[in-house]
Design a protein around this motif. Structure first.
Motif, PDB file in Angstrom:
ATOM      1  N   UNK A 188      52.847  64.520  16.697  1.00 18.74           N
ATOM      2  CA  UNK A 188      52.350  63.193  17.075  1.00 18.74           C
ATOM      3  C   UNK A 188      53.427  62.132  16.857  1.00 18.74           C
ATOM      4  N   UNK A 189      54.100  62.180  15.713  1.00 23.68           N
ATOM      5  CA  UNK A 189      55.134  61.188  15.410  1.00 23.68           C
ATOM      6  C   UNK A 189      56.331  61.300  16.351  1.00 23.68           C
ATOM      7  N   UNK A 190      56.732  62.517  16.679  1.00 28.21           N
ATOM      8  CA  UNK A 190      57.845  62.696  17.617  1.00 28.21           C
ATOM      9  C   UNK A 190      57.438  62.226  19.006  1.00 28.21           C
ATOM     10  N   UNK A 245      48.666  70.880   9.339  1.00 32.36           N
ATOM     11  CA  UNK A 245      48.494  69.420   9.346  1.00 32.36           C
ATOM     12  C   UNK A 245      49.844  68.714   9.433  1.00 32.36           C
ATOM     13  N   UNK A 246      50.814  69.172   8.654  1.00 34.21           N
ATOM     14  CA  UNK A 246      52.146  68.563   8.686  1.00 34.21           C
ATOM     15  C   UNK A 246      52.798  68.786  10.047  1.00 34.21           C
ATOM     16  N   UNK A 247      52.633  69.969  10.604  1.00 33.34           N
ATOM     17  CA  UNK A 247      53.196  70.311  11.909  1.00 33.34           C
ATOM     18  C   UNK A 247      52.594  69.414  12.992  1.00 33.34           C
ATOM     19  N   UNK A 248      51.268  69.324  13.017  1.00 35.87           N
ATOM     20  CA  UNK A 248      50.581  68.494  14.021  1.00 35.87           C
ATOM     21  C   UNK A 248      50.940  67.020  13.879  1.00 35.87           C
ATOM     22  N   UNK A 249      51.047  66.539  12.645  1.00 32.55           N
ATOM     23  CA  UNK A 249      51.440  65.149  12.409  1.00 32.55           C
ATOM     24  C   UNK A 249      52.854  64.903  12.934  1.00 32.55           C
TER      25      UNK A 249
END
Length: 89
Positions: free
Chosen positions: A50-52, A43-47
């Motif tokens: 998206x943010x980058x 979840x942190x990786x996917x978020x």
């Protein structure tokens, strides 16, 4: 710098959403050290991807230049030539 991240600014045609997403993914992989995160980190990786991607999109939209747009095929040919010279020595 990660060699897999390609320059996306000032090309004709402009960078696609897929190219921006791929660059963001490579960047997050490089920072995290994970090619594929564990379930606990997914979840942190996917978020982060998206943010980058969002930050990259905003950056590309806000940059300005007086230089003419570069042609993707011409730049790809230059890269192939550099690679040929590097690896055939």
């Amino acid at each position: 710098m990660c060699r897999n991240i390609k320059t996306l600014f000032n090309f004709e045609p402009p960078a696609t959403e897929a190219e921006i997403q791929a660059s963001a993914l490579q960047f997050v992989r490089k920072l995290s050290g994970f090619n594929k995160p564990s379930q606990g980190n997914a979840a942190a990786f996917d978020r982060a991807v998206i943010e980058v991607s969002d930050a990259a999109r905003r950056l590309l939209a806000s940059l300005q230049t007086q230089a003419p747009a570069r042609d993707r095929e011409t730049e790809a040919q230059k890269a192939r030539e550099r690679s040929r010279l590097r690896f055939t020595a």
